[in-house]
Design an enzyme around this catalytic site. Structure first.
Site, PDB file in Angstrom:
ATOM      1  N   ASP A 115       8.678  -6.303 -20.276  1.00  0.00           N
ATOM      2  CA  ASP A 115       8.026  -7.419 -19.111  1.00  0.00           C
ATOM      3  C   ASP A 115       6.807  -7.442 -19.301  1.00  0.00           C
ATOM      4  OD1 ASP A 115       8.658  -9.163 -17.087  1.00  0.00           O
ATOM      5  OD2 ASP A 115       8.296  -7.597 -15.523  1.00  0.00           O
ATOM      6  N   TYR A 117       3.017  -9.803 -18.341  1.00  0.00           N
ATOM      7  CA  TYR A 117       2.260  -9.804 -17.007  1.00  0.00           C
ATOM      8  C   TYR A 117       1.285 -10.982 -17.384  1.00  0.00           C
ATOM      9  CZ  TYR A 117      -0.679  -7.417 -13.562  1.00  0.00           C
ATOM     10  OH  TYR A 117      -0.894  -7.146 -12.184  1.00  0.00           O
ATOM     11  N   HIS A 122      -1.144 -14.033 -11.051  1.00  0.00           N
ATOM     12  CA  HIS A 122      -0.425 -13.065 -10.288  1.00  0.00           C
ATOM     13  C   HIS A 122      -1.461 -11.783 -10.813  1.00  0.00           C
ATOM     14  CE1 HIS A 122       2.717 -10.185  -9.333  1.00  0.00           C
ATOM     15  NE2 HIS A 122       2.702  -9.917 -10.641  1.00  0.00           N
ATOM     16  N   ARG A 131      -6.514  -3.037  -6.184  1.00  0.00           N
ATOM     17  CA  ARG A 131      -7.698  -2.433  -6.256  1.00  0.00           C
ATOM     18  C   ARG A 131      -8.766  -3.244  -5.581  1.00  0.00           C
ATOM     19  NH1 ARG A 131      -4.893  -2.866 -11.093  1.00  0.00           N
ATOM     20  NH2 ARG A 131      -6.153  -4.601 -11.374  1.00  0.00           N
ATOM     21  N   GLU A 188      10.140 -10.506  -8.026  1.00  0.00           N
ATOM     22  CA  GLU A 188       9.225 -11.217  -8.838  1.00  0.00           C
ATOM     23  C   GLU A 188      10.000 -12.305  -9.507  1.00  0.00           C
ATOM     24  OE1 GLU A 188       7.259  -8.350 -11.304  1.00  0.00           O
ATOM     25  OE2 GLU A 188       5.770  -7.793  -9.642  1.00  0.00           O
ATOM     26  N   GLU A 190      10.531 -14.794 -12.324  1.00  0.00           N
ATOM     27  CA  GLU A 190      10.035 -14.618 -13.725  1.00  0.00           C
ATOM     28  C   GLU A 190      11.127 -15.541 -14.427  1.00  0.00           C
ATOM     29  OE1 GLU A 190       8.906 -10.829 -15.489  1.00  0.00           O
ATOM     30  OE2 GLU A 190       8.416 -10.124 -13.640  1.00  0.00           O
ATOM     31  N   ASP A 222      12.695  -9.646 -11.252  1.00  0.00           N
ATOM     32  CA  ASP A 222      12.204  -8.149 -11.440  1.00  0.00           C
ATOM     33  C   ASP A 222      11.855  -7.536 -10.198  1.00  0.00           C
ATOM     34  OD1 ASP A 222      11.015  -5.808 -12.768  1.00  0.00           O
ATOM     35  OD2 ASP A 222       9.057  -6.620 -12.717  1.00  0.00           O
ATOM     36  N   ARG A 226       7.143  -1.793  -4.103  1.00  0.00           N
ATOM     37  CA  ARG A 226       5.977  -1.712  -4.245  1.00  0.00           C
ATOM     38  C   ARG A 226       5.283  -0.343  -3.606  1.00  0.00           C
ATOM     39  NH1 ARG A 226       5.078  -5.597  -7.799  1.00  0.00           N
ATOM     40  NH2 ARG A 226       5.752  -7.716  -6.883  1.00  0.00           N
ATOM     41  N   GLN A 229       5.762   1.793  -6.677  1.00  0.00           N
ATOM     42  CA  GLN A 229       4.721   1.412  -7.923  1.00  0.00           C
ATOM     43  C   GLN A 229       3.406   1.821  -7.579  1.00  0.00           C
ATOM     44  OE1 GLN A 229       5.093  -2.931  -8.223  1.00  0.00           O
ATOM     45  NE2 GLN A 229       3.494  -3.026  -9.931  1.00  0.00           N
ATOM     46  N   TYR A 233       1.886   4.017 -10.666  1.00  0.00           N
ATOM     47  CA  TYR A 233       1.618   2.957 -11.812  1.00  0.00           C
ATOM     48  C   TYR A 233       0.352   3.598 -12.543  1.00  0.00           C
ATOM     49  CZ  TYR A 233      -2.438   0.328  -9.789  1.00  0.00           C
ATOM     50  OH  TYR A 233      -3.665  -0.159  -9.294  1.00  0.00           O
ATOM     51  N   LYS A 242      10.181  -0.163 -10.843  1.00  0.00           N
ATOM     52  CA  LYS A 242      10.898  -1.192 -11.265  1.00  0.00           C
ATOM     53  C   LYS A 242      12.077  -1.054 -11.902  1.00  0.00           C
ATOM     54  CE  LYS A 242       7.191  -4.004 -11.567  1.00  0.00           C
ATOM     55  NZ  LYS A 242       6.904  -5.375 -11.015  1.00  0.00           N
ATOM     56  N   THR A 246      17.112  -5.247 -12.696  1.00  0.00           N
ATOM     57  CA  THR A 246      16.384  -6.646 -12.984  1.00  0.00           C
ATOM     58  C   THR A 246      17.388  -7.375 -13.001  1.00  0.00           C
ATOM     59  OG1 THR A 246      14.713  -5.232 -14.426  1.00  0.00           O
ATOM     60  CG2 THR A 246      14.882  -7.688 -14.703  1.00  0.00           C
ATOM     61  N   THR A 343       5.715 -12.036 -13.646  1.00  0.00           N
ATOM     62  CA  THR A 343       5.611 -12.898 -12.411  1.00  0.00           C
ATOM     63  C   THR A 343       4.804 -14.186 -12.542  1.00  0.00           C
ATOM     64  OG1 THR A 343       5.659 -10.850 -10.834  1.00  0.00           O
ATOM     65  CG2 THR A 343       5.479 -12.916  -9.863  1.00  0.00           C
ATOM     66  N   GLU A 357       2.199 -11.064  -2.977  1.00  0.00           N
ATOM     67  CA  GLU A 357       1.488 -12.022  -2.868  1.00  0.00           C
ATOM     68  C   GLU A 357       1.421 -13.128  -1.705  1.00  0.00           C
ATOM     69  OE1 GLU A 357       0.371 -13.644  -7.216  1.00  0.00           O
ATOM     70  OE2 GLU A 357       2.578 -12.485  -6.974  1.00  0.00           O
TER      71      GLU A 357
HETATM   72 CA    CA Z   1       7.605  -8.067 -13.685  1.00  0.00          CA
END
Ligand code: CA
Length: 407
Positions: A115, A117, A122, A131, A188, A190, A222, A226, A229, A233, A242, A246, A343, A357
């Site tokens: 997958d 990014y 996104h 962050r 997500e 995608e 996906d 959260r 994750q 992560y 994740k 899927t 995404t 988001e």
């Molecule tokens: Ca993804």
């Protein structure tokens, strides 16, 4: 909704079907409101494609390469057009089932699943959310198509229920992690491209070899926990947040069918390294829609509500660049490997491809019919992603990928 025009003569997406009378999975193409059984066409002597006879996945067909795909598709276009003779029409009618009468299966056995990014919008949004008070986009983003290896064994076909995952999560204000069901379950939006011909181990694939190595596209959701994750992560990227599921749409739309919908690639600054440059543009104008229906909406006959509309065309990295990048170290790809785009989010409100988001990690709520609200998914919620490309009279549908959360 899926309409007959989504599956016209210019689409002919490939999938694997079974039905009540014949439970053996077999290859098919979708055409208008029907599904044409390719195994039956081969057995009737109408289609010269022995590798589809008795096939339960499309992997061998994908391995055969571009010339075979094109020959089969050209023959099918003839058989399904007005140019077919009376005998051909009769045999095709015999091999055709109503779309609602078939069960769809995963179209391929997926070897590796990656997958990416590739939406800069996104990546920027997630950087801001995960962050805060730092530069949202990490310094490598504009140089390298970021991705991770996912779990091919939990890629499921549209319609498969998705079980809410349990895992470790630690809210920022908690002293220690706890284990339990995810409370921040997300989607997500995608697309995924499915590898065609294999590449050779040790030999990088040039970006412009897309036609040989990319068979076609599916819709992909996906599912993402959260809370799991966010805690896991760093430093190695997504893992159990994740890997639980899927979902992909069952019909693979071929690259040839997508030809009319190619569009200009976005501006990139700085210019990517030479191995990531392609002569042709490999962006596609594909409209995507994210819909949500809660159990209460179902009870009150409220149709699924569209909560986001986005488009594949703005992606920062294309399949050509992803193909060149994944093979740049000599790693090979195999027919049926799946590559998610990442995404797909736009820059405008209402064009983001995930709930984190759309609700800014739960700070804003989505208002639903009947007075309900959502930030993340509840048990019983159904999520639908639909896709369609339209340009002038040309139209190609991807159908939809659907999943319902079970606790
Ligand atoms: Ca993804």
């Amino acid at each position: 909704m899926i309409e007959p025009a989504d599956y016209g003569l210019d689409n002919l997406p490939f999938g694997i079907i079974s039905d009540g009378r014949n439970e053996r999975p077999r290859p098919a193409v979708a055409f208008e409101n029907g599904v044409v059984d390719l195994d039956a066409l081969v057995r009737a002597g109408l289609l010269d494609a022995e590798l589809l006879r008795g096939a339960t996945t499309l992997n061998a067909f994908l391995a055969a390469g571009l010339e075979t795909w094109r020959a089969v598709r050209a023959r099918l276009r003839h058989l399904l057009s007005v140019a077919a003779n009376a005998r051909e029409r009769e045999l095709v009618a015999k091999a055709t089932l109503p779309r609602e009468a078939v069960t769809m299966h995963l179209p391929v056995t997926i070897g590796d699943y990656v997958d990416f990014y590739s939406s800069i919008e996104h990546a920027t949004n997630l950087g801001r959310i995960l962050r805060p008070n730092t530069e949202p986009l990490l310094p490598n983003y504009r140089h390298i198509p970021i991705g991770y290896h996912g779990r091919s064994g939990t890629v499921v076909v549209s319609g498969t229920p998705v079980r809410r995952p349990h895992g470790q999560r630690k809210p920022p204000d908690a002293d220690a992690p706890t284990f339990g069901p995810s409370t921040l379950l997300d989607v997500e939006v995608e697309m995924g491209w499915i590898a065609g011909a294999a590449s050779t181990y040790g030999e990088p694939v040039p970006a412009d070899a897309v036609r040989e190595h990319v068979f076609g596209y599916v819709l992909l959701n996906d599912w993402s926990a959260r809370d799991i994750q966010a805690w896991e992560y760093q430093p190695l990227g997504p893992f159990l947040g994740k890997s639980f599921a899927t979902s992909i749409s069952p019909w693979i739309v071929t690259l040839d069918a997508l030809e009319p919908f190619r569009s200009a690639e976005p501006e990139r600054e700085p210019e990517p390294l030479p191995y990531l440059r392609s002569r042709e543009s490999w962006a596609y104008d594909i409209q995507l829609e994210l819909l949500l229906q809660t159990p209460r909406m179902r009870e009150h006959a409220h149709p699924p509500l569209t909560i986001s509309r986005t488009n594949l065309r703005g992606m920062y990295w294309t399949a050509a660049q992803q193909l060149a990048h994944v093979t740049s170290n000599g790693a090979s790809i195999r027919p049926g490997d799946l590559f998610g785009t990442g995404t797909i989010s736009g820059g405008e409100p209402g064009t983001q491809g995930s709930l984190i988001e759309l609700t800014w990690r739960g700070a804003n709520t989505l208002a639903l019919p009947g007075g309900e609200t959502r930030t993340f998914l509840e048990d019983g919620d159904t999520v639908i992603v639909r896709g369609r490309a339209v340009r002038g009279a040309a139209r190609v549908g991807f159908g939809e990928v659907v999943g319902t959360i079970v606790g």
